[in-house]
Write a protein that holds these residues in place. Structure first.
Motif, mmCIF file in Angstrom:
data_model
loop_
_atom_site.group_PDB
_atom_site.id
_atom_site.type_symbol
_atom_site.label_atom_id
_atom_site.label_comp_id
_atom_site.label_asym_id
_atom_site.label_seq_id
_atom_site.Cartn_x
_atom_site.Cartn_y
_atom_site.Cartn_z
ATOM 1 N N GLY A 2 51.008 38.811 28.610
ATOM 2 C CA GLY A 2 51.770 37.919 29.464
ATOM 3 C C GLY A 2 51.649 36.467 29.069
ATOM 4 N N ARG A 3 52.628 35.666 29.496
ATOM 5 C CA ARG A 3 52.649 34.253 29.137
ATOM 6 C C ARG A 3 51.451 33.506 29.719
ATOM 7 N NH1 ARG A 3 57.666 30.622 30.983
ATOM 8 N NH2 ARG A 3 56.548 30.765 32.976
ATOM 9 N N LYS A 4 51.074 33.857 30.970
ATOM 10 C CA LYS A 4 49.935 33.183 31.589
ATOM 11 C C LYS A 4 48.653 33.384 30.796
ATOM 12 C CE LYS A 4 51.057 32.629 36.480
ATOM 13 N NZ LYS A 4 50.643 32.957 37.865
ATOM 14 N N LYS A 5 48.475 34.623 30.335
ATOM 15 C CA LYS A 5 47.268 34.912 29.571
ATOM 16 C C LYS A 5 47.264 34.140 28.254
ATOM 17 C CE LYS A 5 45.364 38.879 30.013
ATOM 18 N NZ LYS A 5 44.986 40.313 29.968
ATOM 19 N N LEU A 6 48.415 34.053 27.609
ATOM 20 C CA LEU A 6 48.518 33.289 26.366
ATOM 21 C C LEU A 6 48.221 31.810 26.603
ATOM 22 C CD1 LEU A 6 51.692 34.907 24.762
ATOM 23 C CD2 LEU A 6 49.334 35.115 23.952
ATOM 24 N N GLU A 7 48.694 31.280 27.725
ATOM 25 C CA GLU A 7 48.435 29.883 28.063
ATOM 26 C C GLU A 7 46.945 29.642 28.289
ATOM 27 O OE1 GLU A 7 50.885 29.197 31.430
ATOM 28 O OE2 GLU A 7 52.722 28.891 30.271
ATOM 29 N N ARG A 8 46.301 30.601 28.934
ATOM 30 C CA ARG A 8 44.865 30.468 29.178
ATOM 31 C C ARG A 8 44.069 30.525 27.878
ATOM 32 N NH1 ARG A 8 44.342 34.300 34.632
ATOM 33 N NH2 ARG A 8 45.504 32.866 36.002
ATOM 34 N N PHE A 9 44.459 31.415 26.998
ATOM 35 C CA PHE A 9 43.792 31.492 25.697
ATOM 36 C C PHE A 9 43.943 30.185 24.940
ATOM 37 C CE2 PHE A 9 44.236 36.407 25.375
ATOM 38 C CZ PHE A 9 43.161 36.540 26.239
ATOM 39 N N ALA A 10 45.126 29.587 25.020
ATOM 40 C CA ALA A 10 45.379 28.325 24.328
ATOM 41 C C ALA A 10 44.504 27.207 24.905
ATOM 42 C CB ALA A 10 46.859 27.955 24.438
ATOM 43 N N ASN A 17 34.097 23.066 26.683
ATOM 44 C CA ASN A 17 33.004 23.830 27.293
ATOM 45 C C ASN A 17 33.149 25.335 27.077
ATOM 46 O OD1 ASN A 17 34.927 24.674 29.161
ATOM 47 N ND2 ASN A 17 34.061 23.540 30.890
ATOM 48 N N VAL A 18 34.052 25.734 26.179
ATOM 49 C CA VAL A 18 34.190 27.138 25.794
ATOM 50 C C VAL A 18 33.771 27.291 24.329
ATOM 51 C CG1 VAL A 18 35.756 29.087 25.472
ATOM 52 C CG2 VAL A 18 36.045 27.564 27.441
ATOM 53 N N VAL A 19 32.782 28.137 24.104
ATOM 54 C CA VAL A 19 32.313 28.459 22.753
ATOM 55 C C VAL A 19 32.783 29.873 22.444
ATOM 56 C CG1 VAL A 19 30.298 28.777 21.279
ATOM 57 C CG2 VAL A 19 30.318 26.944 23.000
ATOM 58 N N LYS A 74 35.930 38.498 28.155
ATOM 59 C CA LYS A 74 37.319 38.324 28.574
ATOM 60 C C LYS A 74 37.684 36.838 28.639
ATOM 61 C CE LYS A 74 38.210 42.735 29.403
ATOM 62 N NZ LYS A 74 39.229 43.506 28.681
ATOM 63 N N GLY A 75 38.541 36.413 27.730
ATOM 64 C CA GLY A 75 38.930 35.013 27.690
ATOM 65 C C GLY A 75 39.684 34.549 28.918
ATOM 66 N N TRP A 79 38.424 31.410 31.318
ATOM 67 C CA TRP A 79 39.318 30.274 31.539
ATOM 68 C C TRP A 79 39.172 29.712 32.939
ATOM 69 C CZ3 TRP A 79 43.119 30.255 35.326
ATOM 70 C CH2 TRP A 79 43.935 29.124 35.340
ATOM 71 N N LYS A 80 39.048 30.577 33.931
ATOM 72 C CA LYS A 80 38.951 30.131 35.317
ATOM 73 C C LYS A 80 37.728 29.249 35.524
ATOM 74 C CE LYS A 80 39.895 30.093 39.754
ATOM 75 N NZ LYS A 80 41.068 29.380 40.309
ATOM 76 N N GLY A 81 36.567 29.745 35.127
ATOM 77 C CA GLY A 81 35.343 28.987 35.325
ATOM 78 C C GLY A 81 35.295 27.725 34.484
ATOM 79 N N SER A 82 35.758 27.812 33.248
ATOM 80 C CA SER A 82 35.713 26.643 32.370
ATOM 81 C C SER A 82 36.641 25.549 32.871
ATOM 82 C CB SER A 82 36.078 27.031 30.936
ATOM 83 O OG SER A 82 37.426 27.443 30.837
ATOM 84 N N SER A 83 37.802 25.940 33.385
ATOM 85 C CA SER A 83 38.749 24.967 33.921
ATOM 86 C C SER A 83 38.180 24.273 35.156
ATOM 87 C CB SER A 83 40.075 25.641 34.266
ATOM 88 O OG SER A 83 40.684 26.191 33.112
ATOM 89 N N GLN A 84 37.548 25.062 36.011
ATOM 90 C CA GLN A 84 36.967 24.491 37.229
ATOM 91 C C GLN A 84 35.838 23.528 36.886
ATOM 92 O OE1 GLN A 84 35.801 27.388 40.143
ATOM 93 N NE2 GLN A 84 35.538 25.878 41.744
ATOM 94 N N ALA A 85 34.984 23.930 35.940
ATOM 95 C CA ALA A 85 33.884 23.059 35.535
ATOM 96 C C ALA A 85 34.414 21.749 34.956
ATOM 97 C CB ALA A 85 33.002 23.772 34.514
ATOM 98 N N SER A 86 35.485 21.834 34.178
ATOM 99 C CA SER A 86 36.082 20.627 33.597
ATOM 100 C C SER A 86 36.652 19.722 34.677
ATOM 101 C CB SER A 86 37.187 21.010 32.607
ATOM 102 O OG SER A 86 36.658 21.712 31.495
#
Length: 221
Positions: A2-10, A17-19, A74-75, A79-86
């Motif tokens: 899905g597009r949302k998942k691709l956007e999150r991966f990007a 803060n993502v390694v 699971k990327g 994404w959820k946690g990394s975005s919130q932390a940012s």
């Protein structure tokens, strides 16, 4: 996909803060988490199978004098946690995208000061014992990366997995159990976690499940 998942991966690709594989830091982070990712010498705390990162982020808020790394494969979850932390400016929170079986490729011996195993898949079938995150296979892995005397916390709603873990630990001389309860929120330690709960923990409690908790460390050789 899905597009949302691709956007999150990007977004994971550019979020500092993502390694994860593909980033230069992924190849050099082993043994260098404090210096390279966090740029301090604070204690390093790791949460396994962190999912959306609620617990990792919650701990990061509560303890600014510690560094926290949530681990998941699971990327889209990371994404959820990394975005919130940012968004909250939590520079002491990061996420590692990798399989737990490969932890030793990202953490040096003795590098981790504290470890959390929160609501893992119970893997109830006998043939899946090796996949349980408290099985001898994984315990040996934790023993390699843990700082001597470092604490490991285990929380689950699953009675079968908790019983398996208790019985396994009772047969091992290299494990020292510090705290143990089958009803964490009725125990004397409930306030020590400051009300930080994962999504799954809330779901289990809504179903009437008690939360089992065990804290342990490895006895130095």
């Amino acid at each position: 996909m899905g597009r949302k998942k691709l956007e999150r991966f990007a977004q994971n690709e550019v979020n500092p803060n993502v390694v994860q594989p593909g980033k230069e830091i992924f190849e050099t982070i082993k043994g260098n988490w404090k210096r390279q990712q966090f740029k301090n010498e604070h204690p390093l705390v790791v949460e396994l199978a962190c999912g959306r990162g609620e617990f990792t982020v919650g701990l990061g808020r509560r303890y600014p004098d510690k560094n926290f790394v949530g681990v998941d494969i699971k990327g889209s979850r990371i994404w959820k946690g990394s975005s919130q932390a940012s968004e909250e400016g939590l520079e002491n929170v990061a996420f590692l995208r990798t399989q737990i079986e490969r932890l030793e490729e990202s953490f040096a011996p003795g590098e981790v000061d504290e470890l959390w195993i929160t609501f893992p898949d119970p893997r109830p079938k006998d043939r899946d014992e090796k996949k349980r995150l408290t099985s001898p296979r994984f315990l040996q892995l934790y023993k390699q990366i843990m700082h001597p005397g470092g604490h490991i916390h285990f929380k689950t709603d699953n009675t079968g997995l908790f019983t398996y873990t208790e019985e396994l630990f009772s047969s091992r001389s290299d494990i020292r159990v510090k705290r143990q309860t089958r009803d964490f929120y009725s125990s004397e330690w409930k306030d020590a976690h400051h009300g930080i709960q994962t999504r799954y923990e809330k779901l289990f409690m809504d179903k009437g499940e008690t939360i089992k908790y065990l804290e342990f460390s490895f006895v130095p050789d």
